[in-house]
Enzyme design. Structure first.
Site, PDB file in Angstrom:
ATOM      1  N   PRO A  11      30.978  48.280   1.150  1.00 22.38           N
ATOM      2  CA  PRO A  11      31.451  48.412   2.524  1.00 22.38           C
ATOM      3  C   PRO A  11      30.825  47.413   3.490  1.00 22.38           C
ATOM      4  O   PRO A  11      29.646  47.103   3.406  1.00 22.38           O
ATOM      5  CB  PRO A  11      31.074  49.849   2.907  1.00 22.38           C
ATOM      6  CG  PRO A  11      30.193  50.361   1.851  1.00 22.38           C
ATOM      7  CD  PRO A  11      30.348  49.502   0.659  1.00 22.38           C
ATOM      8  N   ASN A  12      31.672  46.939   4.370  1.00 21.20           N
ATOM      9  CA  ASN A  12      31.355  46.053   5.473  1.00 21.20           C
ATOM     10  C   ASN A  12      31.046  44.617   5.072  1.00 21.20           C
ATOM     11  O   ASN A  12      30.875  43.764   5.935  1.00 21.20           O
ATOM     12  CB  ASN A  12      30.206  46.625   6.334  1.00 21.20           C
ATOM     13  CG  ASN A  12      30.569  47.954   6.922  1.00 21.20           C
ATOM     14  OD1 ASN A  12      31.633  48.106   7.518  1.00 21.20           O
ATOM     15  ND2 ASN A  12      29.714  48.943   6.729  1.00 21.20           N
ATOM     16  N   ARG A  19      29.398  39.784  11.107  1.00 17.64           N
ATOM     17  CA  ARG A  19      28.592  40.962  11.449  1.00 17.64           C
ATOM     18  C   ARG A  19      27.105  40.617  11.376  1.00 17.64           C
ATOM     19  O   ARG A  19      26.620  40.166  10.340  1.00 17.64           O
ATOM     20  CB  ARG A  19      28.908  42.087  10.458  1.00 17.64           C
ATOM     21  CG  ARG A  19      28.036  43.296  10.607  1.00 17.64           C
ATOM     22  CD  ARG A  19      28.342  44.320   9.516  1.00 17.64           C
ATOM     23  NE  ARG A  19      27.341  45.363   9.523  1.00 17.64           N
ATOM     24  CZ  ARG A  19      26.735  45.821   8.443  1.00 17.64           C
ATOM     25  NH1 ARG A  19      27.031  45.345   7.255  1.00 17.64           N
ATOM     26  NH2 ARG A  19      25.833  46.760   8.538  1.00 17.64           N
ATOM     27  N   TYR A  24      22.456  38.702   8.290  1.00 17.05           N
ATOM     28  CA  TYR A  24      23.244  38.372   7.108  1.00 17.05           C
ATOM     29  C   TYR A  24      23.676  36.912   7.013  1.00 17.05           C
ATOM     30  O   TYR A  24      24.250  36.511   6.002  1.00 17.05           O
ATOM     31  CB  TYR A  24      24.482  39.279   7.037  1.00 17.05           C
ATOM     32  CG  TYR A  24      24.113  40.742   6.980  1.00 17.05           C
ATOM     33  CD1 TYR A  24      23.518  41.273   5.855  1.00 17.05           C
ATOM     34  CD2 TYR A  24      24.348  41.581   8.067  1.00 17.05           C
ATOM     35  CE1 TYR A  24      23.158  42.624   5.798  1.00 17.05           C
ATOM     36  CE2 TYR A  24      24.002  42.925   8.018  1.00 17.05           C
ATOM     37  CZ  TYR A  24      23.401  43.435   6.881  1.00 17.05           C
ATOM     38  OH  TYR A  24      23.046  44.748   6.838  1.00 17.05           O
ATOM     39  N   ASN A  75      26.697  44.053  -4.883  1.00 19.45           N
ATOM     40  CA  ASN A  75      26.055  44.388  -3.625  1.00 19.45           C
ATOM     41  C   ASN A  75      26.802  45.619  -3.116  1.00 19.45           C
ATOM     42  O   ASN A  75      27.878  45.500  -2.524  1.00 19.45           O
ATOM     43  CB  ASN A  75      26.152  43.241  -2.618  1.00 19.45           C
ATOM     44  CG  ASN A  75      25.452  43.564  -1.308  1.00 19.45           C
ATOM     45  OD1 ASN A  75      25.165  44.716  -1.011  1.00 19.45           O
ATOM     46  ND2 ASN A  75      25.191  42.535  -0.517  1.00 19.45           N
ATOM     47  N   ALA A  78      26.049  49.944   1.828  1.00 21.28           N
ATOM     48  CA  ALA A  78      25.465  51.251   2.135  1.00 21.28           C
ATOM     49  C   ALA A  78      25.578  52.241   0.977  1.00 21.28           C
ATOM     50  O   ALA A  78      24.791  53.192   0.895  1.00 21.28           O
ATOM     51  CB  ALA A  78      26.105  51.831   3.390  1.00 21.28           C
ATOM     52  N   ASP A  88      26.533  56.376 -11.852  1.00 22.57           N
ATOM     53  CA  ASP A  88      27.093  56.927 -13.091  1.00 22.57           C
ATOM     54  C   ASP A  88      28.071  55.950 -13.743  1.00 22.57           C
ATOM     55  O   ASP A  88      28.067  55.777 -14.969  1.00 22.57           O
ATOM     56  CB  ASP A  88      27.795  58.260 -12.835  1.00 22.57           C
ATOM     57  CG  ASP A  88      26.836  59.416 -12.609  1.00 22.57           C
ATOM     58  OD1 ASP A  88      25.634  59.282 -12.913  1.00 22.57           O
ATOM     59  OD2 ASP A  88      27.305  60.468 -12.124  1.00 22.57           O
ATOM     60  N   GLU A  99      21.768  43.646  -9.120  1.00 25.57           N
ATOM     61  CA  GLU A  99      21.953  44.187  -7.767  1.00 25.57           C
ATOM     62  C   GLU A  99      21.467  43.145  -6.767  1.00 25.57           C
ATOM     63  O   GLU A  99      20.366  42.607  -6.911  1.00 25.57           O
ATOM     64  CB  GLU A  99      21.143  45.476  -7.638  1.00 25.57           C
ATOM     65  CG  GLU A  99      21.191  46.125  -6.294  1.00 25.57           C
ATOM     66  CD  GLU A  99      20.310  47.377  -6.226  1.00 25.57           C
ATOM     67  OE1 GLU A  99      20.275  47.988  -5.140  1.00 25.57           O
ATOM     68  OE2 GLU A  99      19.658  47.744  -7.231  1.00 25.57           O
ATOM     69  N   HIS A 101      21.046  42.182  -2.560  1.00 23.59           N
ATOM     70  CA  HIS A 101      21.053  42.534  -1.137  1.00 23.59           C
ATOM     71  C   HIS A 101      20.692  41.282  -0.354  1.00 23.59           C
ATOM     72  O   HIS A 101      19.699  40.613  -0.677  1.00 23.59           O
ATOM     73  CB  HIS A 101      20.078  43.668  -0.828  1.00 23.59           C
ATOM     74  CG  HIS A 101      20.441  44.917  -1.550  1.00 23.59           C
ATOM     75  ND1 HIS A 101      21.497  45.707  -1.148  1.00 23.59           N
ATOM     76  CD2 HIS A 101      19.938  45.476  -2.667  1.00 23.59           C
ATOM     77  CE1 HIS A 101      21.617  46.713  -1.993  1.00 23.59           C
ATOM     78  NE2 HIS A 101      20.692  46.596  -2.928  1.00 23.59           N
ATOM     79  N   ILE A 102      21.470  40.969   0.638  1.00 21.18           N
ATOM     80  CA  ILE A 102      21.280  39.755   1.410  1.00 21.18           C
ATOM     81  C   ILE A 102      19.980  39.820   2.204  1.00 21.18           C
ATOM     82  O   ILE A 102      19.201  38.874   2.217  1.00 21.18           O
ATOM     83  CB  ILE A 102      22.500  39.518   2.329  1.00 21.18           C
ATOM     84  CG1 ILE A 102      23.746  39.305   1.454  1.00 21.18           C
ATOM     85  CG2 ILE A 102      22.267  38.336   3.268  1.00 21.18           C
ATOM     86  CD1 ILE A 102      25.063  39.402   2.200  1.00 21.18           C
ATOM     87  N   SER A 103      19.724  40.948   2.832  1.00 18.01           N
ATOM     88  CA  SER A 103      18.485  41.127   3.580  1.00 18.01           C
ATOM     89  C   SER A 103      17.439  41.783   2.687  1.00 18.01           C
ATOM     90  O   SER A 103      17.760  42.340   1.636  1.00 18.01           O
ATOM     91  CB  SER A 103      18.733  41.994   4.819  1.00 18.01           C
ATOM     92  OG  SER A 103      19.048  43.324   4.432  1.00 18.01           O
ATOM     93  N   ARG A 108      13.432  46.961   6.273  1.00 19.41           N
ATOM     94  CA  ARG A 108      14.365  47.573   7.210  1.00 19.41           C
ATOM     95  C   ARG A 108      14.123  49.069   7.292  1.00 19.41           C
ATOM     96  O   ARG A 108      13.081  49.568   6.879  1.00 19.41           O
ATOM     97  CB  ARG A 108      15.795  47.221   6.788  1.00 19.41           C
ATOM     98  CG  ARG A 108      16.002  45.680   6.833  1.00 19.41           C
ATOM     99  CD  ARG A 108      17.394  45.266   6.575  1.00 19.41           C
ATOM    100  NE  ARG A 108      18.292  45.785   7.602  1.00 19.41           N
ATOM    101  CZ  ARG A 108      19.609  45.826   7.469  1.00 19.41           C
ATOM    102  NH1 ARG A 108      20.182  45.375   6.370  1.00 19.41           N
ATOM    103  NH2 ARG A 108      20.366  46.296   8.433  1.00 19.41           N
ATOM    104  N   ARG A 112      16.949  52.740   3.748  1.00 19.22           N
ATOM    105  CA  ARG A 112      17.435  51.636   2.918  1.00 19.22           C
ATOM    106  C   ARG A 112      16.490  51.314   1.754  1.00 19.22           C
ATOM    107  O   ARG A 112      16.794  50.485   0.909  1.00 19.22           O
ATOM    108  CB  ARG A 112      17.629  50.373   3.759  1.00 19.22           C
ATOM    109  CG  ARG A 112      18.709  50.514   4.815  1.00 19.22           C
ATOM    110  CD  ARG A 112      18.953  49.177   5.507  1.00 19.22           C
ATOM    111  NE  ARG A 112      19.712  49.343   6.715  1.00 19.22           N
ATOM    112  CZ  ARG A 112      21.040  49.432   6.774  1.00 19.22           C
ATOM    113  NH1 ARG A 112      21.764  49.400   5.678  1.00 19.22           N
ATOM    114  NH2 ARG A 112      21.644  49.569   7.935  1.00 19.22           N
TER     115      ARG A 112
END
Length: 145
Positions: A11-12, A19, A24, A75, A78, A88, A99, A101-103, A108, A112
């Site tokens: 999402p997002n 954003r 990001y 990624n 959320a 699962d 996995e 994650h940009i940040s 944070r 998170r």
């Protein structure tokens, strides 16, 4: 022989480049896909890039990847912190999972800091900006030999 690697974004991430660029960056998801495709091609790897704001769609792509790909770079956005269902689905996938994650999620908000996906991932990259996708792909290529 080519190998398919799924880039799955949650999402997002369709808003990447628009954003919160201070967190990001300015690159879009199309930019990420283009950079990964350029890296993948010479190695005989095909990138399939997908993004959804819907958990079920992400699970469907993970299921599809069971039959069509050697690795997933994900990624989950959320959903990282909330989705046992994605965990699962990844548990039922036998290929490599990285996995991204940009940040740096550990700098944070406290919520998170926990990831369901990390328990399945073969590697986790956080805080490398969008370059994390390329780093994960480099590792996949290396492991494929």
């Amino acid at each position: 022989m080519s190998h398919t690697v799924f880039l799955i974004n949650g999402p997002n991430l369709n808003l990447l480049g628009k954003r919160e660029p201070e967190i990001y960056g300015a690159d879009t998801l199309d930019d990420v896909t283009a950079k990964c495709s350029a890296l993948a091609g010479p190695a005989g790897v095909v990138i399939r890039s997908e993004q959804s704001n819907h958990e079920g769609q992400i699970i469907d792509w993970i299921h599809e990847a069971r039959e069509t790909s050697v690795a997933i770079i994900i990624n989950p956005g959320a959903f990282t912190h909330t989705s046992v269902a994605i965990y699962d689905a990844l548990q039922a996938y036998e290929g490599l999972v990285f996995e991204v994650h940009i940040s740096n999620v550990h700098k944070r908000e406290a919520f998170r800091h926990h990831s369901y996906v990390s328990a399945r991932a073969d590697g986790v990259l956080a805080g490398f900006g969008v370059e994390g996708y390329e780093l994960a792909l480099r590792r996949v290529i290396s492991l494929l030999g």
